[in-house]
Write a protein that holds these residues in place. Structure first.
Motif, short mmCIF file in Angstrom:
data_model
loop_
_atom_site.label_atom_id
_atom_site.label_comp_id
_atom_site.label_asym_id
_atom_site.label_seq_id
_atom_site.Cartn_x
_atom_site.Cartn_y
_atom_site.Cartn_z
N GLY A 208 0.70 -1.35 0.08
CA GLY A 208 -0.07 0.09 0.00
C GLY A 208 0.75 1.31 -0.13
N ASP A 209 0.36 2.34 0.08
CA ASP A 209 0.70 3.60 0.35
C ASP A 209 1.02 4.00 1.69
OD1 ASP A 209 1.10 6.61 0.49
OD2 ASP A 209 0.53 6.78 -1.46
N SER A 210 2.25 3.93 2.22
CA SER A 210 2.42 4.12 3.65
C SER A 210 1.77 5.19 4.28
CB SER A 210 3.72 3.89 4.01
OG SER A 210 4.73 4.87 3.18
N ASP A 211 1.98 6.47 3.44
CA ASP A 211 1.74 7.67 3.90
C ASP A 211 0.25 7.84 4.02
OD1 ASP A 211 4.39 8.86 4.20
OD2 ASP A 211 4.32 9.99 2.26
N ARG A 212 -0.40 7.45 3.09
CA ARG A 212 -2.08 7.48 3.18
C ARG A 212 -2.30 6.49 4.20
NH1 ARG A 212 -4.64 8.00 -2.81
NH2 ARG A 212 -3.07 9.28 -3.78
N LEU A 213 -1.90 5.27 4.52
CA LEU A 213 -2.21 4.38 5.54
C LEU A 213 -1.96 5.01 7.00
CD1 LEU A 213 -1.31 0.96 4.04
CD2 LEU A 213 -3.41 1.85 4.34
N LEU A 214 -0.74 5.69 7.08
CA LEU A 214 -0.67 6.45 8.30
C LEU A 214 -1.49 7.46 8.73
CD1 LEU A 214 1.40 6.84 10.74
CD2 LEU A 214 2.64 8.39 9.27
N GLN A 215 -2.15 8.21 7.50
CA GLN A 215 -3.15 9.23 7.80
C GLN A 215 -4.29 8.60 8.31
OE1 GLN A 215 -2.27 12.51 7.48
NE2 GLN A 215 -4.10 12.70 8.48
N VAL A 216 -4.80 7.46 8.08
CA VAL A 216 -5.85 6.67 8.30
C VAL A 216 -5.70 6.43 9.97
CG1 VAL A 216 -7.40 4.57 8.30
CG2 VAL A 216 -6.53 5.75 6.31
N LEU A 217 -4.66 5.86 10.16
CA LEU A 217 -4.33 5.44 11.71
C LEU A 217 -4.25 6.38 12.57
CD1 LEU A 217 -2.10 2.62 10.84
CD2 LEU A 217 -4.37 2.27 11.43
N LEU A 218 -3.55 7.60 11.92
CA LEU A 218 -3.59 8.94 12.69
C LEU A 218 -4.98 9.46 13.11
CD1 LEU A 218 -1.46 10.77 14.39
CD2 LEU A 218 -1.24 11.80 12.04
N ASN A 219 -5.78 9.52 12.16
CA ASN A 219 -6.96 10.04 12.21
C ASN A 219 -7.98 9.35 13.20
OD1 ASN A 219 -6.76 12.01 10.12
ND2 ASN A 219 -7.81 10.71 8.71
N LEU A 220 -7.83 7.94 13.09
CA LEU A 220 -8.52 7.28 14.26
C LEU A 220 -7.76 7.33 15.70
CD1 LEU A 220 -8.46 3.70 12.58
CD2 LEU A 220 -10.35 5.38 12.56
N ALA A 221 -6.47 7.58 15.78
CA ALA A 221 -5.91 7.58 17.27
C ALA A 221 -6.28 9.26 17.61
CB ALA A 221 -4.36 7.60 17.09
N ARG A 222 -6.18 9.99 16.82
CA ARG A 222 -6.69 11.40 17.12
C ARG A 222 -8.17 11.58 17.65
NH1 ARG A 222 -2.85 14.62 13.26
NH2 ARG A 222 -1.05 14.86 14.42
#
Length: 336
Positions: free
Chosen positions: A220-234
């Motif tokens: 996958g696209d690591s930057d986009r996947l990180l954005q998903v997980l960061l949204n969930l955590a925040r």
């Protein structure tokens, strides 16, 4: 070489800028313009701008802008860039001193066959977020140069890296096609990166891990996947969570849209916050739906779009004190 006033600031901002002479020879351009044109900032100097962008009206407008000493605009121009890449952009031409013209480019989203509800919202979002990010990055660079403490330098480096990541993410989401950069992704390394970001923020929660160490790399696209997980955590922190658990598992026989995936990677973000309000459950992933008065309602909508772009899905189960958001990613190509 000629350079416009406040060159350092112009170099940092994300709007493409170039200074040309009456023959359209490039006297100066910033990195954003170089990226848009697909050319290095140094190699472009002295070359004609129309060698990189085909737009017949450009030379005539540059001459008019200089002769009439006024700003001229070319809205919704369909131009062709290097290697025949067609794009649409708003182009402004502003006369400067010494008979030169400042050319400013604002790329637009290309025509999309089936736009999602989120796509129209993101078009305006791109222009709103990128210049503040560039200013933030510039401030962090100055701070990094001026502080002596290693911890402060590391924090400034983190701000710079995140500003770059978000700027690149906005570019890829909002350009025509918005194609993800697919590569192998070690999901546990991604979660470790997520932990650094979450614990660097004020009122950070306690982080616990529940990993399956046997998981292979995903794709996958690591930057986009990180954005998903960061949204969930925040979102969890904003819902009053004091503890987050990052859990990874393999799930078999998962339905991801119409096809089934024989096996999927499941990444859970579990929190002990207030949970999802009942009134929002049915529309939680829709654009502009938020449980907070100051919320934009874009985070979860964008997150689900990114998940589906990867052939996956984003789901949740929630009650007060125990909320689980699960990101599913196929471990192989789904089949019917």
């Amino acid at each position: 070489m000629h350079a416009p006033p406040a060159t350092e600031i112009a170099t940092l901002i994300s709007t493409g800028l170039a200074v040309v002479d009456p023959s359209l020879a490039v006297r100066w351009l910033n990195p954003a313009m170089g990226e848009w044109l697909g050319v290095g900032t140094r190699s472009a100097l002295g070359q004609r701008l129309d060698a990189f962008v085909r737009e017949p009206a450009l030379a005539q407008l540059a001459e008019r802008a200089m002769a009439e000493r006024q700003v001229l605009q070319l809205r919704g121009a369909h131009v062709v860039l290097a290697r025949g890449r067609p794009v649409t952009a708003d182009i402004a031409l502003q006369p400067l001193a010494e008979g030169t013209v400042l050319i400013e480019v604002h790329p637009l989203i290309g025509d999309i066959a089936e736009p999602t509800p989120l796509s129209a919202t993101l078009r305006g979002f791109a222009h709103e977020v990128k210049n503040p990010l560039a200013g933030l990055r510039g401030a962090a660079q100055l701070l990094q140069r001026r502080v002596a403490e290693a911890d402060l330098k590391n924090l400034a480096s983190l701000v710079i890296a995140e500003a770059d990541r978000l700027s690149a993410l906005a570019d890829r989401l909002l350009r025509h096609g918005g194609v993800a950069r697919v590569a192998p992704v070690n999901i546990h390394e991604l979660l470790e990166r997520l932990e650094v970001l979450v614990t660097s923020e004020p009122s950070s929660p306690r982080i616990r891990h529940d990993y399956d160490p046997s998981l292979p790399d995903s794709s996958g696209d690591s930057d986009r996947l990180l954005q998903v997980l960061l949204n969930l955590a925040r979102n969890a922190v904003e819902a009053g969570a004091t503890t987050l658990i990052f859990r990874t598992r393999v799930e078999h026989g998962v339905r991801l849209g119409e096809p089934h995936a024989r096996s999927a990677l499941r990444i859970d973000v579990i929190d002990d916050g207030r949970g999802v309000p009942d009134a929002l459950r049915d529309n939680l992933f829709q654009p502009l739906v938020s449980g907070r008065p100051e919320g934009t309602g874009l985070g979860l909508a964008l997150s689900r779009e990114i998940a589906r772009e990867h052939g996956g899905e984003l789901r949740f189960a929630s009650e007060p004190g125990d909320t689980v958001f699960s990101l599913f990613l196929p471990m192989e190509k789904p089949h019917g």
